[in-house]
Design a protein around this motif. Structure first.
Motif, PDB file in Angstrom:
ATOM      1  N   ASP A  72      24.036  19.195  30.913  1.00 31.87           N
ATOM      2  CA  ASP A  72      24.169  19.594  29.513  1.00 31.87           C
ATOM      3  C   ASP A  72      23.091  20.597  29.125  1.00 31.87           C
ATOM      4  O   ASP A  72      23.365  21.582  28.428  1.00 31.87           O
ATOM      5  CB  ASP A  72      24.092  18.375  28.594  1.00 31.87           C
ATOM      6  CG  ASP A  72      25.335  17.510  28.637  1.00 31.87           C
ATOM      7  OD1 ASP A  72      26.382  17.975  29.157  1.00 31.87           O
ATOM      8  OD2 ASP A  72      25.264  16.360  28.144  1.00 31.87           O
ATOM      9  N   GLU A  74      21.527  22.675  31.103  1.00 29.99           N
ATOM     10  CA  GLU A  74      21.837  23.942  31.765  1.00 29.99           C
ATOM     11  C   GLU A  74      22.961  24.675  31.026  1.00 29.99           C
ATOM     12  O   GLU A  74      22.891  25.892  30.832  1.00 29.99           O
ATOM     13  CB  GLU A  74      22.216  23.704  33.222  1.00 29.99           C
ATOM     14  CG  GLU A  74      22.640  24.947  33.987  1.00 29.99           C
ATOM     15  CD  GLU A  74      21.543  26.003  34.129  1.00 29.99           C
ATOM     16  OE1 GLU A  74      21.885  27.148  34.502  1.00 29.99           O
ATOM     17  OE2 GLU A  74      20.362  25.717  33.870  1.00 29.99           O
ATOM     18  N   LEU A  75      23.971  23.952  30.603  1.00 24.46           N
ATOM     19  CA  LEU A  75      25.052  24.570  29.844  1.00 24.46           C
ATOM     20  C   LEU A  75      24.529  25.117  28.520  1.00 24.46           C
ATOM     21  O   LEU A  75      24.856  26.250  28.135  1.00 24.46           O
ATOM     22  CB  LEU A  75      26.178  23.562  29.596  1.00 24.46           C
ATOM     23  CG  LEU A  75      27.364  24.060  28.782  1.00 24.46           C
ATOM     24  CD1 LEU A  75      28.026  25.270  29.451  1.00 24.46           C
ATOM     25  CD2 LEU A  75      28.377  22.945  28.590  1.00 24.46           C
ATOM     26  N   ASP A  76      23.702  24.346  27.827  1.00 21.54           N
ATOM     27  CA  ASP A  76      23.108  24.821  26.572  1.00 21.54           C
ATOM     28  C   ASP A  76      22.288  26.082  26.802  1.00 21.54           C
ATOM     29  O   ASP A  76      22.353  27.032  26.017  1.00 21.54           O
ATOM     30  CB  ASP A  76      22.225  23.745  25.938  1.00 21.54           C
ATOM     31  CG  ASP A  76      23.010  22.577  25.373  1.00 21.54           C
ATOM     32  OD1 ASP A  76      24.236  22.724  25.171  1.00 21.54           O
ATOM     33  OD2 ASP A  76      22.396  21.520  25.149  1.00 21.54           O
ATOM     34  N   ARG A  77      21.522  26.113  27.884  1.00 20.67           N
ATOM     35  CA  ARG A  77      20.700  27.285  28.204  1.00 20.67           C
ATOM     36  C   ARG A  77      21.592  28.504  28.425  1.00 20.67           C
ATOM     37  O   ARG A  77      21.341  29.590  27.895  1.00 20.67           O
ATOM     38  CB  ARG A  77      19.839  27.028  29.435  1.00 20.67           C
ATOM     39  CG  ARG A  77      18.889  28.181  29.788  1.00 20.67           C
ATOM     40  CD  ARG A  77      18.254  28.008  31.153  1.00 20.67           C
ATOM     41  NE  ARG A  77      19.200  28.138  32.254  1.00 20.67           N
ATOM     42  CZ  ARG A  77      19.719  29.299  32.689  1.00 20.67           C
ATOM     43  NH1 ARG A  77      19.387  30.435  32.105  1.00 20.67           N
ATOM     44  NH2 ARG A  77      20.553  29.320  33.700  1.00 20.67           N
ATOM     45  N   ARG A  78      22.647  28.328  29.196  1.00 17.83           N
ATOM     46  CA  ARG A  78      23.541  29.453  29.495  1.00 17.83           C
ATOM     47  C   ARG A  78      24.277  29.944  28.244  1.00 17.83           C
ATOM     48  O   ARG A  78      24.456  31.149  28.060  1.00 17.83           O
ATOM     49  CB  ARG A  78      24.553  29.073  30.577  1.00 17.83           C
ATOM     50  CG  ARG A  78      23.918  28.910  31.936  1.00 17.83           C
ATOM     51  CD  ARG A  78      24.937  28.555  32.987  1.00 17.83           C
ATOM     52  NE  ARG A  78      24.320  28.308  34.272  1.00 17.83           N
ATOM     53  CZ  ARG A  78      24.987  28.317  35.404  1.00 17.83           C
ATOM     54  NH1 ARG A  78      26.281  28.543  35.420  1.00 17.83           N
ATOM     55  NH2 ARG A  78      24.351  28.070  36.529  1.00 17.83           N
ATOM     56  N   LEU A  79      24.714  29.010  27.396  1.00 17.79           N
ATOM     57  CA  LEU A  79      25.380  29.414  26.165  1.00 17.79           C
ATOM     58  C   LEU A  79      24.423  30.151  25.234  1.00 17.79           C
ATOM     59  O   LEU A  79      24.804  31.156  24.605  1.00 17.79           O
ATOM     60  CB  LEU A  79      25.957  28.185  25.447  1.00 17.79           C
ATOM     61  CG  LEU A  79      27.166  27.547  26.109  1.00 17.79           C
ATOM     62  CD1 LEU A  79      27.507  26.220  25.440  1.00 17.79           C
ATOM     63  CD2 LEU A  79      28.356  28.485  26.082  1.00 17.79           C
ATOM     64  N   SER A  80      23.202  29.695  25.170  1.00 21.36           N
ATOM     65  CA  SER A  80      22.194  30.364  24.357  1.00 21.36           C
ATOM     66  C   SER A  80      21.916  31.762  24.881  1.00 21.36           C
ATOM     67  O   SER A  80      21.821  32.735  24.135  1.00 21.36           O
ATOM     68  CB  SER A  80      20.904  29.546  24.344  1.00 21.36           C
ATOM     69  OG  SER A  80      19.899  30.224  23.647  1.00 21.36           O
ATOM     70  N   GLU A  81      21.828  31.862  26.180  1.00 18.83           N
ATOM     71  CA  GLU A  81      21.597  33.159  26.829  1.00 18.83           C
ATOM     72  C   GLU A  81      22.763  34.111  26.575  1.00 18.83           C
ATOM     73  O   GLU A  81      22.572  35.281  26.272  1.00 18.83           O
ATOM     74  CB  GLU A  81      21.403  32.940  28.333  1.00 18.83           C
ATOM     75  CG  GLU A  81      20.930  34.122  29.103  1.00 18.83           C
ATOM     76  CD  GLU A  81      20.713  33.755  30.552  1.00 18.83           C
ATOM     77  OE1 GLU A  81      21.630  33.991  31.379  1.00 18.83           O
ATOM     78  OE2 GLU A  81      19.632  33.220  30.874  1.00 18.83           O
ATOM     79  N   ALA A  82      23.970  33.606  26.676  1.00 19.66           N
ATOM     80  CA  ALA A  82      25.150  34.432  26.454  1.00 19.66           C
ATOM     81  C   ALA A  82      25.249  34.857  24.990  1.00 19.66           C
ATOM     82  O   ALA A  82      25.681  35.978  24.699  1.00 19.66           O
ATOM     83  CB  ALA A  82      26.408  33.684  26.879  1.00 19.66           C
ATOM     84  N   ARG A  85      23.207  37.989  23.840  1.00 19.77           N
ATOM     85  CA  ARG A  85      23.609  39.323  24.324  1.00 19.77           C
ATOM     86  C   ARG A  85      24.341  40.087  23.273  1.00 19.77           C
ATOM     87  O   ARG A  85      24.964  39.764  22.415  1.00 19.77           O
ATOM     88  CB  ARG A  85      24.488  39.207  25.562  1.00 19.77           C
ATOM     89  CG  ARG A  85      23.704  38.658  26.712  1.00 19.77           C
ATOM     90  CD  ARG A  85      24.579  38.559  27.930  1.00 19.77           C
ATOM     91  NE  ARG A  85      23.804  37.887  28.974  1.00 19.77           N
ATOM     92  CZ  ARG A  85      24.305  37.475  30.086  1.00 19.77           C
ATOM     93  NH1 ARG A  85      25.577  37.640  30.337  1.00 19.77           N
ATOM     94  NH2 ARG A  85      23.567  36.879  30.979  1.00 19.77           N
TER      95      ARG A  85
END
Length: 85
Positions: A72, A74-82, A85
């Motif tokens: 979870d 890691e998913l939150d990190r990736r969504l935040s990163e996306a 942009r």
């Protein structure tokens, strides 16, 4: 069915009305549709458990609570990163 009044900021009402109109719906109809189709937290949790059970049965996937938390995060990190942009 009886109606209820809900107080929201005018900007939110106007935005929802524009969205409803773009879908060919009235604001009342659009809000009713949302209420019928969105899941409650309890319903989401139940569906998540059903998915975990299906994965366990299908391929043995059964992460621990710690592994789930890490996934979870890691998913939150990736969504935040996306979203940045």
């Amino acid at each position: 069915m009886s109606d209820a009044n809900v107080r929201i900021p005018a900007e939110a009402r106007d935005r929802l009305a524009r969205i409803a109109s773009s879908e060919g719906m009235s604001l009342r109809g659009y809000l009713s549709h949302l209420a019928e189709t969105l899941l409650t937290p309890e319903e989401r949790a139940e569906r998540a458990e059903q998915a975990r059970a299906a994965l366990r049965e299908w391929n043995g996937y059964d992460p621990s609570a710690g592994e789930q938390a890490a996934l979870d995060a890691e998913l939150d990190r990736r969504l935040s990163e996306a979203g940045a942009r």
